[in-house]
Design a protein around this motif. Structure first.
Motif, PDB file in Angstrom:
ATOM      1  N   LEU A   1       0.819  -1.210   0.000  1.00  0.00           N
ATOM      2  CA  LEU A   1       0.000   0.000   0.000  1.00  0.00           C
ATOM      3  C   LEU A   1       0.854   1.262   0.000  1.00  0.00           C
ATOM      4  O   LEU A   1       0.546   2.230  -0.717  1.00  0.00           O
ATOM      5  CB  LEU A   1      -0.927  -0.009   1.223  1.00  0.00           C
ATOM      6  N   PHE A   2       1.938   1.277   0.774  1.00  0.00           N
ATOM      7  CA  PHE A   2       2.803   2.460   0.826  1.00  0.00           C
ATOM      8  C   PHE A   2       3.394   2.772  -0.549  1.00  0.00           C
ATOM      9  O   PHE A   2       3.435   3.937  -0.967  1.00  0.00           O
ATOM     10  CB  PHE A   2       3.927   2.248   1.844  1.00  0.00           C
TER      11      PHE A   2
ATOM     12  N   PHE B   1      -0.427  -0.212 -13.770  1.00  0.00           N
ATOM     13  CA  PHE B   1      -0.328   0.915 -12.834  1.00  0.00           C
ATOM     14  C   PHE B   1       0.103   2.182 -13.562  1.00  0.00           C
ATOM     15  O   PHE B   1      -0.389   3.280 -13.263  1.00  0.00           O
ATOM     16  CB  PHE B   1       0.652   0.581 -11.713  1.00  0.00           C
ATOM     17  N   ASP B   2       1.017   2.051 -14.520  1.00  0.00           N
ATOM     18  CA  ASP B   2       1.428   3.208 -15.331  1.00  0.00           C
ATOM     19  C   ASP B   2       0.232   3.818 -16.053  1.00  0.00           C
ATOM     20  O   ASP B   2       0.070   5.041 -16.102  1.00  0.00           O
ATOM     21  CB  ASP B   2       2.491   2.790 -16.364  1.00  0.00           C
ATOM     22  N   VAL B   3      -0.594   2.976 -16.654  1.00  0.00           N
ATOM     23  CA  VAL B   3      -1.790   3.455 -17.346  1.00  0.00           C
ATOM     24  C   VAL B   3      -2.706   4.179 -16.370  1.00  0.00           C
ATOM     25  O   VAL B   3      -3.251   5.250 -16.672  1.00  0.00           O
ATOM     26  CB  VAL B   3      -2.542   2.283 -18.018  1.00  0.00           C
ATOM     27  N   ALA B   4      -2.879   3.607 -15.181  1.00  0.00           N
ATOM     28  CA  ALA B   4      -3.794   4.176 -14.182  1.00  0.00           C
ATOM     29  C   ALA B   4      -3.355   5.565 -13.743  1.00  0.00           C
ATOM     30  O   ALA B   4      -4.163   6.503 -13.705  1.00  0.00           O
ATOM     31  CB  ALA B   4      -3.898   3.244 -12.977  1.00  0.00           C
ATOM     32  N   VAL B   5      -2.072   5.717 -13.394  1.00  0.00           N
ATOM     33  CA  VAL B   5      -1.626   7.013 -12.888  1.00  0.00           C
ATOM     34  C   VAL B   5      -1.600   8.064 -14.001  1.00  0.00           C
ATOM     35  O   VAL B   5      -1.851   9.255 -13.752  1.00  0.00           O
ATOM     36  CB  VAL B   5      -0.245   6.914 -12.203  1.00  0.00           C
ATOM     37  N   HIS B   6      -1.314   7.649 -15.238  1.00  0.00           N
ATOM     38  CA  HIS B   6      -1.383   8.609 -16.339  1.00  0.00           C
ATOM     39  C   HIS B   6      -2.833   8.992 -16.625  1.00  0.00           C
ATOM     40  O   HIS B   6      -3.122  10.142 -16.978  1.00  0.00           O
ATOM     41  CB  HIS B   6      -0.727   8.034 -17.595  1.00  0.00           C
ATOM     42  N   PHE B   7      -3.738   8.050 -16.480  1.00  0.00           N
ATOM     43  CA  PHE B   7      -5.156   8.360 -16.646  1.00  0.00           C
ATOM     44  C   PHE B   7      -5.604   9.342 -15.561  1.00  0.00           C
ATOM     45  O   PHE B   7      -6.384  10.259 -15.826  1.00  0.00           O
ATOM     46  CB  PHE B   7      -5.986   7.075 -16.577  1.00  0.00           C
ATOM     47  N   GLY B   8      -5.094   9.171 -14.353  1.00  0.00           N
ATOM     48  CA  GLY B   8      -5.395  10.117 -13.275  1.00  0.00           C
ATOM     49  C   GLY B   8      -4.908  11.514 -13.601  1.00  0.00           C
ATOM     50  O   GLY B   8      -5.616  12.505 -13.372  1.00  0.00           O
TER      51      GLY B   8
ATOM     52  N   ASP C   1      -5.555  -1.706  -6.793  1.00  0.00           N
ATOM     53  CA  ASP C   1      -4.363  -0.873  -6.927  1.00  0.00           C
ATOM     54  C   ASP C   1      -4.543   0.154  -8.042  1.00  0.00           C
ATOM     55  O   ASP C   1      -4.119   1.314  -7.922  1.00  0.00           O
ATOM     56  CB  ASP C   1      -3.130  -1.735  -7.244  1.00  0.00           C
ATOM     57  N   ILE C   2      -5.172  -0.280  -9.126  1.00  0.00           N
ATOM     58  CA  ILE C   2      -5.382   0.591 -10.291  1.00  0.00           C
ATOM     59  C   ILE C   2      -6.257   1.792  -9.926  1.00  0.00           C
ATOM     60  O   ILE C   2      -5.918   2.945 -10.215  1.00  0.00           O
ATOM     61  CB  ILE C   2      -6.040  -0.202 -11.448  1.00  0.00           C
ATOM     62  N   PHE C   3      -7.395   1.531  -9.290  1.00  0.00           N
ATOM     63  CA  PHE C   3      -8.330   2.608  -8.960  1.00  0.00           C
ATOM     64  C   PHE C   3      -7.743   3.556  -7.907  1.00  0.00           C
ATOM     65  O   PHE C   3      -7.910   4.772  -7.998  1.00  0.00           O
ATOM     66  CB  PHE C   3      -9.660   2.036  -8.472  1.00  0.00           C
ATOM     67  N   LEU C   4      -7.042   2.997  -6.934  1.00  0.00           N
ATOM     68  CA  LEU C   4      -6.421   3.842  -5.909  1.00  0.00           C
ATOM     69  C   LEU C   4      -5.335   4.708  -6.536  1.00  0.00           C
ATOM     70  O   LEU C   4      -5.244   5.911  -6.256  1.00  0.00           O
ATOM     71  CB  LEU C   4      -5.831   2.975  -4.801  1.00  0.00           C
TER      72      LEU C   4
END
Length: 266
Positions: free
Chosen positions: A3-4, A43-50, A217-220
């Protein structure tokens, strides 16, 4: 990832995507220095989408105005300053799009190292400092023409190299061309929208090859990246004329120096 690590990487992505200090470098370094596991493509896709959600939310009025003006120019209204600016954003995206198709795989294989990041962090930090010291920073975003858009677009293509910083190099180019700090940053952020969309689309296609995805993890990651990126854009634009680029230059020099020191003792 635990989580961290998820929280840390998502916040770092959101904060550094729009600051002139390189988000790619800050996502590579935990793996290189702290030996964290690779965060993975999902995760890369998720944070770039954010980050995309953040910049669209912050510039929602600008984006809607530019899109409407772009399509209205083909009617009786004709071209307006907003439709022309929309064209400049499109034109400025072309060099990075072409460079990404041609060189992305080579750069991913050969340039994602601490040494490259140390060099580019310091080098482009000094270039940013030189650009920010110009005395005649008076042009506004609506004064961007085709040649100017292409120059800034070519600069954006250099951001494929880790440590360069997409926002940093485009703001640097705009400053050298005489644009104000706030309008340099505003155009840089508008340019980020199609680039993030193209990058996320490409990564999403690659994502279909993965069989297991940790959706929590993706949504967070996406949510934290969006919130931190939105706050980053807001405060950066609020204080940029007052603070200038020196704080970011100093940070880049310290980071690059620390990386060289670590490399020397390893």
């Amino acid at each position: 990832m635990d989580l961290f690590q998820i929280v840390f990487l998502a916040l770092i992505q959101g904060l550094t995507e729009f600051l002139p200090i390189s988000s790619s470098a800050h996502l590579i370094l935990p793996k290189e220095i702290l030996l964290w596991p690779d965060q993975g493509l999902a995760f890369d896709v998720a944070v770039h989408f954010g980050s995309l959600i953040a910049v669209l939310a912050y510039f929602r009025k600008d984006v809607s105005r530019l899109i409407i003006a772009f399509f209205q120019q083909f009617g009786s209204r004709g071209q307006t300053p907003d439709s022309r600016l929309a064209w400049m954003v499109v034109i400025a995206t072309i060099p990075a799009g072409i460079a990404g198709l041609l060189f992305n795989d080579y750069i991913e294989t050969n340039f994602r190292t601490s040494l490259v990041i140390a060099i580019t962090t310091i080098l482009f930090g000094l270039v940013l400092w030189a650009a920010d010291r110009r005395s005649n920073l008076s042009k506004g975003v609506y004064q961007i023409g085709v040649a100017t858009a292409l120059i800034i677009g070519v600069a954006q293509a250099l951001a494929l190299i880790p440590g360069t910083s997409r926002s940093g190099i485009t703001i640097t180019a705009a400053l050298f061309l005489g644009f104000t700090r706030s309008d340099s940053a505003r155009f840089s952020f508008l340019m980020a929208i199609p680039i993030i969309v193209l990058g996320a689309a490409f990564e999403t296609l690659e994502l279909f090859k993965e069989h297991t995805i940790a959706w929590s993890d993706i949504f967070l990651g996406a949510a934290l990246s969006a919130v931190s990126a939105y706050l980053c854009i807001h405060y950066f634009l609020t204080f940029i004329e007052r603070l200038g680029m020196l704080p970011f230059v100093v940070y880049r020099l310290l980071l690059g120096g620390a990386l060289f020191a670590m490399l020397a003792f390893n």
